[in-house]
Design a protein around this motif. Structure first.
Motif, mmCIF file in Angstrom:
data_model
loop_
_atom_site.group_PDB
_atom_site.id
_atom_site.type_symbol
_atom_site.label_atom_id
_atom_site.label_comp_id
_atom_site.label_asym_id
_atom_site.label_seq_id
_atom_site.Cartn_x
_atom_site.Cartn_y
_atom_site.Cartn_z
ATOM 1 N N LYS A 172 0.830 -1.202 0.000
ATOM 2 C CA LYS A 172 0.000 0.000 0.000
ATOM 3 C C LYS A 172 0.863 1.250 0.000
ATOM 4 C CE LYS A 172 -4.015 -1.944 2.294
ATOM 5 N NZ LYS A 172 -3.715 -2.797 3.448
ATOM 6 N N GLY A 173 2.157 1.083 0.249
ATOM 7 C CA GLY A 173 3.042 2.232 0.129
ATOM 8 C C GLY A 173 3.601 2.769 1.426
ATOM 9 N N GLY A 232 2.156 -8.148 -10.070
ATOM 10 C CA GLY A 232 2.547 -7.767 -11.421
ATOM 11 C C GLY A 232 2.589 -8.917 -12.402
ATOM 12 N N SER A 233 2.079 -10.083 -11.990
ATOM 13 C CA SER A 233 2.110 -11.227 -12.894
ATOM 14 C C SER A 233 0.783 -11.357 -13.655
ATOM 15 C CB SER A 233 2.422 -12.483 -12.090
ATOM 16 O OG SER A 233 2.614 -13.569 -12.962
ATOM 17 N N VAL A 234 0.553 -12.525 -14.237
ATOM 18 C CA VAL A 234 -0.578 -12.735 -15.158
ATOM 19 C C VAL A 234 -1.903 -12.204 -14.617
ATOM 20 C CG1 VAL A 234 -1.755 -14.449 -16.558
ATOM 21 C CG2 VAL A 234 0.587 -14.853 -15.814
ATOM 22 N N ILE A 235 -2.263 -12.659 -13.408
ATOM 23 C CA ILE A 235 -3.591 -12.321 -12.896
ATOM 24 C C ILE A 235 -3.723 -10.824 -12.650
ATOM 25 C CG2 ILE A 235 -5.098 -12.618 -10.889
ATOM 26 C CD1 ILE A 235 -4.268 -15.553 -10.931
ATOM 27 N N ASP A 236 -2.666 -10.228 -12.110
ATOM 28 C CA ASP A 236 -2.698 -8.777 -11.879
ATOM 29 C C ASP A 236 -2.883 -8.004 -13.176
ATOM 30 O OD1 ASP A 236 -2.673 -8.652 -9.224
ATOM 31 O OD2 ASP A 236 -0.582 -8.025 -8.987
ATOM 32 N N SER A 237 -2.125 -8.399 -14.189
ATOM 33 C CA SER A 237 -2.213 -7.629 -15.436
ATOM 34 C C SER A 237 -3.548 -7.868 -16.122
ATOM 35 C CB SER A 237 -1.035 -7.946 -16.367
ATOM 36 O OG SER A 237 -0.860 -9.315 -16.477
ATOM 37 N N LEU A 238 -4.092 -9.082 -15.944
ATOM 38 C CA LEU A 238 -5.409 -9.383 -16.508
ATOM 39 C C LEU A 238 -6.477 -8.496 -15.865
ATOM 40 C CD1 LEU A 238 -5.870 -11.715 -18.574
ATOM 41 C CD2 LEU A 238 -7.061 -12.905 -16.732
ATOM 42 N N ILE A 269 -9.365 -3.282 -12.734
ATOM 43 C CA ILE A 269 -9.436 -3.651 -11.321
ATOM 44 C C ILE A 269 -8.026 -3.731 -10.748
ATOM 45 C CG2 ILE A 269 -10.184 -5.403 -9.654
ATOM 46 C CD1 ILE A 269 -12.210 -6.335 -11.773
ATOM 47 N N ASP A 270 -7.822 -3.090 -9.606
ATOM 48 C CA ASP A 270 -6.557 -3.220 -8.921
ATOM 49 C C ASP A 270 -6.829 -3.886 -7.579
ATOM 50 O OD1 ASP A 270 -3.979 -3.093 -8.134
ATOM 51 O OD2 ASP A 270 -4.013 -0.970 -7.611
ATOM 52 N N ALA A 271 -6.657 -5.199 -7.560
ATOM 53 C CA ALA A 271 -7.115 -5.960 -6.395
ATOM 54 C C ALA A 271 -6.093 -6.005 -5.273
ATOM 55 C CB ALA A 271 -7.474 -7.381 -6.816
ATOM 56 N N GLY A 272 -4.898 -5.528 -5.536
ATOM 57 C CA GLY A 272 -3.878 -5.579 -4.489
ATOM 58 C C GLY A 272 -3.189 -6.931 -4.433
ATOM 59 N N LEU A 273 -2.637 -7.231 -3.276
ATOM 60 C CA LEU A 273 -1.841 -8.447 -3.124
ATOM 61 C C LEU A 273 -2.692 -9.704 -3.054
ATOM 62 C CD1 LEU A 273 0.815 -7.620 -0.420
ATOM 63 C CD2 LEU A 273 1.197 -8.048 -2.821
ATOM 64 N N TRP A 274 -2.183 -10.770 -3.607
ATOM 65 C CA TRP A 274 -2.901 -12.042 -3.555
ATOM 66 C C TRP A 274 -2.265 -13.018 -2.572
ATOM 67 C CZ3 TRP A 274 -7.511 -12.254 -5.447
ATOM 68 C CH2 TRP A 274 -7.859 -11.394 -6.522
ATOM 69 N N LEU A 275 -0.946 -12.920 -2.425
ATOM 70 C CA LEU A 275 -0.255 -13.945 -1.649
ATOM 71 C C LEU A 275 0.065 -13.490 -0.227
ATOM 72 C CD1 LEU A 275 2.064 -15.282 -4.467
ATOM 73 C CD2 LEU A 275 -0.038 -16.266 -3.615
ATOM 74 N N ASN A 276 -0.443 -12.344 0.167
ATOM 75 C CA ASN A 276 -0.276 -11.863 1.526
ATOM 76 C C ASN A 276 -1.422 -10.901 1.783
ATOM 77 O OD1 ASN A 276 0.688 -10.872 4.016
ATOM 78 N ND2 ASN A 276 2.808 -11.159 3.366
ATOM 79 N N GLY A 277 -1.710 -10.652 3.047
ATOM 80 C CA GLY A 277 -2.820 -9.762 3.354
ATOM 81 C C GLY A 277 -4.154 -10.473 3.248
ATOM 82 N N PRO A 278 -5.269 -9.715 3.431
ATOM 83 C CA PRO A 278 -6.605 -10.327 3.522
ATOM 84 C C PRO A 278 -6.987 -11.152 2.296
ATOM 85 C CG PRO A 278 -6.690 -7.955 3.947
ATOM 86 C CD PRO A 278 -5.290 -8.270 3.574
#
Lengths: 454, 331
Positions: A426-427, B166-172, B178-187
């Motif tokens: 988040k920065g 920044g990988s496949v799913i993020d760029s898709l 949609i900017d969903a944020g982190l997938w492998l950490n956080g909620p």
């Protein structure tokens, strides 16, 4: 009847569930590799050696196994059987199984930071003067490499095999283009230089490092803290609540949040991703790397354009290294070999270690795998100029605290970074949550330290 | 209950009218005698080899685990572990009060349940869709099984790569704004885990549903068609009752498997795990193999066993999966 059968079935399901839960997925195959049951006949013996698999150079490693086994056979008539483990966790499981069952490999190869934990199990031979003679004498080793072989000079179990000090690599072209004539020696200077080199429009960043790496993060925190005069463990007290530790985390996170000198994607990177970024010529500095990256980099786009140098030794916000800081350019890193206490062929094991730590074998190993020799003579005779700074760093490496609790402390230090990653993405990492995470690490680590000193 | 009479009742009636001659009473007598005889002379001794194996593989480790949970067992006492100091229930107290165990159990059970709730309809839909023959059905069926055949490690590695920042799913997602944020950490990581688990485990439900569908007699389809049932009624009152047994089994095995799934979260998120996905197996693993608190982790395993066993037992009674009289549940 009906209830009885259903109760039985439930019992089976329940016990199966417990068995699975208790296993937790860790494969606990008993290591009955028969290393100890070879015939007594002098020539027919077989030595069993457990060592880490080298994913980077797996074909070369297999070749090395064959070669060294042939040499050992020529010397002693005994066979050597190699077993490999895929990860540190895999290794732990093997060691635990062998420790409990009292059988398994004769010789283990251990990472330096794991040596204290292994020593705490008392399952490995603490070498006597006689034993040291059997491996060629203590003097044949680089004395700095012995720093994490045991709690003190009289009680040492780990015999240094290779050194792998952590250094940084820098891209000479990018540094020059930014008008930097000499790599940074303080962390503050490093950040300043990195800012000059960062240019998001071309995708170039000052630093390449992996925040998601399982080991790198704690090494940064350790280094910056030690250089600020806080060795983290002071006797029975853990000092993660010291301001130096917080400052270290802030600096480490700051590269991403304040200085913006690392690729934002690096919150998902491990060390190998950072090496790849540097190898493609998109980073000024590659942090926390070892000479084993040399064969990779020499085949990459930055071949001939990069050099190794020691990482900064002046803590963030300081003007010069404090305490033992100047000698904390890297953790004392590499591999030790230990002989299992249950082994029935210890002399044979020492003979094998004598062979692999001899000058020629050490130099040969360095050429193939890039790891520096632990043999003092071999280290001196290295002629590759690229390795000079790495060899210098080997002498300026400082051992992490020798306590069985170190594994837990290391985990707690890394955990602070893992739990901060959502904030990093988040920065910004806000002060109070960082403080809370450090406090958590302090209490977990201190609890572990208390158990160690019990 | 009306469903039972519709499905099981029809063939029965037809049969009994055909075999009416010997009379219902004598039939009842013979069956009772046969049953009594077989219960008395059952060659139970043939269970000995299997029983012994079960004792060695299941009962002994279970007892050892319970014994360990009372010991202060760590790397300092591991070598002579039988003589490690006995500390009674202290490990249990620590597990319940000073460790994230309850949080881990909550995460494990809730994620397993959510994944199961989604995979069951998916599995049924897949099975129903490939029930009737059509061109290329074999290919589709094979494709459906791919996630099930792939090793968990491979599945997790591939998904981890796709979920990298920044990988496949993020760029898709980025391409659709949609900017969903982190997938492998956080909620989000909790939902990542559920998603990957669904992907990896729905073919198992599909397989069991398929086996259930295969057991629907052709006559039943015909009979219901004659009665004028349309597709939904047919599915709801004819086909689903047949699936109850296999699906109850799928639910049970699936839940247990998910709760115990170590490879998937371990490879996806690594260790130390983000606190949003610090699942039960991961916590037990870290406690025993990173912190070397073997006694504590045995206590954790035991507590979680009990907490999971209670609802499991209730469930077993409810669906009568354990009832020997109706193997595989009711049709």
């Amino acid at each position: 009847m009906k209830f009885a059968s259903s109760a039985k079935f439930a019992a089976v399901v329940v016990t199966a569930a417990l068995a699975l839960t208790a296993c937790g997925g860790g494969s606990t195959s008993s290591g009955g590799s028969g290393g100890t049951v070879g015939p007594v006949d002098g020539k027919g013996k077989k030595l069993s050696v457990l060592t880490g698999v080298n994913n980077q150079y797996s074909a070369q490693q297999k070749q090395w196994f064959t070669d060294i086994a042939a040499k050992f056979k020529a010397q002693t008539g005994a066979d050597v059987e190699f077993e490999t483990f895929a990860s540190a966790n895999d290794e732990l499981t093997r060691i635990q199984t062998s420790v409990v069952s009292g059988q398994g490999p004769d010789i283990y190869s251990l990472g330096t930071t794991f040596t204290p934990t292994a020593f705490a199990t008392k399952a490995f031979v603490t070498l006597s003067d006689d034993d040291w003679k059997k491996v060629g004498g203590k003097d044949k080793f680089n004395q700095a490499a012995l720093g994490i072989s045991g709690p003190d000079a009289q009680h040492q179990a780990g015999i240094p095999f290779v050194s792998r000090p952590f250094v940084m690599a820098y891209n000479k072209d990018i540094l020059k283009a930014a008008g930097i004539d000499k790599p940074a020696t303080s962390w503050d200077e490093l950040a300043t230089q990195a800012k000059k080199m960062t240019d998001p429009s071309t995708g170039t960043f000052g630093l390449a490092t992996g925040y998601k790496d399982n080991f790198d993060p704690w090494k940064f925190i350790w280094a910056m803290s030690v250089q600020a005069g806080n060795p983290l463990v002071d006797g029975k007290t853990l000092k993660l609540d010291d301001p130096a530790v917080k400052k270290a985390y802030e600096t480490y996170f700051g590269w991403l949040t304040k200085d913006k000198v690392v690729d934002p994607a690096s919150i998902g990177w491990s060390n190998s991703n950072a090496v790849a970024a540097f190898a493609s010529g998109k980073a000024g500095y590659l942090m926390m790397t070892t000479s084993s990256s040399l064969p990779t980099l020499d085949k990459s786009a930055v071949a001939g354009k990069y050099a190794y140098t020691a990482m900064p030794t002046t803590a963030p916000g300081q003007s010069s290294p404090k305490g033992d800081g100047a000698n904390a350019a890297s953790i004392l890193s590499g591999d030790n070999v230990v002989v299992a206490d249950y082994s029935k062929q210890k002399d044979l094991a020492f003979a094998y270690i004598n062979l692999i730590t001899s000058k020629d074998e050490q130099l040969n190993y360095q050429k193939i795998f890039g790891d520096l020799p632990a043999n003092a003579e071999a280290l001196k005779s290295l002629d590759n100029p690229a390795l000079k700074p790495v060899a210098d760093t080997a002498a300026k490496s400082k051992a992490t605290p020798f306590t069985g609790a170190w594994g837990d402390i290391q985990l707690a230090l890394t955990n602070v970074v893992v739990q901060s990653i959502p904030d990093l993405s988040k920065g910004s990492v806000d002060d109070s949550s960082l403080q809370a995470r450090i406090k958590d690490a302090q209490s977990k680590g201190q609890a572990s330290l208390d158990r160690a000193s019990k | 209950m009306s469903t039972d009479s519709l499905t099981a009742g029809k063939p029965m009636r037809r049969k009994s009218s055909r075999d009416a001659k010997p009379g219902p009473q004598s039939q009842d007598n013979t069956s009772r005698r046969r049953k009594g005889l077989s219960e008395r002379n059952r060659p139970l001794w043939m269970l000995i080899p299997g029983g012994l194996l079960m004792i060695i593989i299941i009962v002994v480790p279970l007892l050892l685990g319970i014994f360990m949970s009372g010991l202060d067992l760590d790397q300092y006492s591991l070598r002579k572990w039988v003589s490690a100091p006995f500390i009674g229930v202290q490990n249990f107290v620590e597990a319940l009060t000073a460790s994230p165990l309850l949080h881990a159990i909550w995460l494990s059970v809730s994620y397993s349940l959510l994944a199961m709730v989604v995979t069951i309809p998916l599995g049924i839909a897949g099975a129903v869709a490939t029930q009737n023959a059509f061109k290329g059905r074999a290919v589709i069926r094979s494709i459906f099984l791919i996630p099930y055949v792939l090793p968990s490690f491979v599945v997790a590695t591939v998904w981890r790569t796709m979920f990298q920042p920044g990988s496949v799913i993020d760029s898709l997602l980025h391409s659709v704004g949609i900017d969903a944020g982190l997938w492998l950490n956080g909620p989000n990581s909790y939902w990542t885990l559920i998603l990957v688990q669904i992907w990896a485990s729905w073919p198992f439900v599909y397989l069991l549903a398929l086996s259930g569908l295969q057991s629907v007699d052709h006559e039943v389809h015909e009979a219901s068609a004659l009665d004028g049932a349309l597709w939904w009624n047919k599915l709801r009152y004819v086909v689903f009752p047949y699936l109850k047994g296999p699906l109850s089994l799928a639910f049970l095995i699936g839940m247990l498997h998910h709760i115990n799934n170590f490879t998937l979260p371990f490879v996806l998120f690594g260790i130390p795990a983000p606190s949003d996905v610090e699942l039960l197996p991961i916590l037990t693993y870290v406690t025993s193999f990173q912190s070397f608190r073997f006694g504590l982790s045995a206590a954790m395993a035991f507590i979680s066993l009990i907490l999971i066993a209670i609802p499991l037992f209730v469930y077993l009674r409810a669906v009568k999966l354990d009832d020997a009289e109706t193997p595989g549940g009711k049709k």
